[in-house]
Design a protein around this motif. Structure first.
Motif, short mmCIF file in Angstrom:
data_model
loop_
_atom_site.label_atom_id
_atom_site.label_comp_id
_atom_site.label_asym_id
_atom_site.label_seq_id
_atom_site.Cartn_x
_atom_site.Cartn_y
_atom_site.Cartn_z
N SER A 123 0.72 -1.09 -0.38
CA SER A 123 -0.19 0.03 0.38
C SER A 123 0.93 1.32 -0.28
N ARG A 137 -2.58 4.93 -6.88
CA ARG A 137 -3.45 4.76 -5.80
C ARG A 137 -5.29 4.36 -6.07
N PRO A 163 -3.12 -4.64 2.16
CA PRO A 163 -2.52 -3.94 2.05
C PRO A 163 -1.36 -3.76 2.66
N SER A 205 -8.22 -5.41 -0.23
CA SER A 205 -8.55 -4.65 1.54
C SER A 205 -9.18 -6.41 1.86
#
Length: 147
Positions: free
Chosen positions: A7, A13, A86, A109
């Protein structure tokens, strides 16, 4: 220096995606516009079906002289790609890539199963790649000794 997570190291992103009915040509245009080396294939329910990478386009479309304007991404995508959460350490993600032969890992996630983006081998620092290579070599030596 603490180990980075995927992450923390992802260059992009946001999620770059297309529907499974998109043509390979359309996906390539999306990838070019977003300067991305992959695109996730996501259905209308936001479920990830697969991933298409530059390498897929070369090996599964161009090298086989398949018409990219008539071929859907669903026909050439890698279905149900391996994913990481992440918090996965970069060296661990790179090790997985080395051992399994791919260069992109969707990041999802753990709690909400939300797609956060794609970790690419290019996102890793040289020291992280070096650590993964050393671990891969060690694993190979252990497997040879045990097998």
């Amino acid at each position: 220096m603490p180990e980075r997570t995927v992450s923390q190291s992802m260059a992009q992103r946001h999620v770059i995606s297309v529907l499974p009915t998109a043509t390979v040509h359309a996906a390539a245009c999306v990838m070019m516009r977003t300067n991305s080396s992959s695109v996730l294939v996501i259905d209308t329910n936001k479920t990830m079906l697969g991933i298409v990478t530059e390498r897929d386009m070369i090996n599964r479309v161009l090298a086989k002289t398949v018409d990219p304007s008539r071929t859907t991404v669903a026909e050439v995508m890698t279905r149900s790609p391996h994913c990481v959460n992440p918090e996965t350490k970069v060296a661990d993600a790179v090790l997985m890539m080395i051992e399994r032969g791919f260069r992109h890992l969707p990041v999802v996630s753990t709690d909400s199963h939300k797609i956060l983006g794609v970790f690419c081998l290019r996102d890793a620092l040289p020291r992280e790649v070096h650590a993964a290579v050393n671990l891969a070599e060690f694993n190979e030596q252990v497997n040879d000794a045990l097998g």
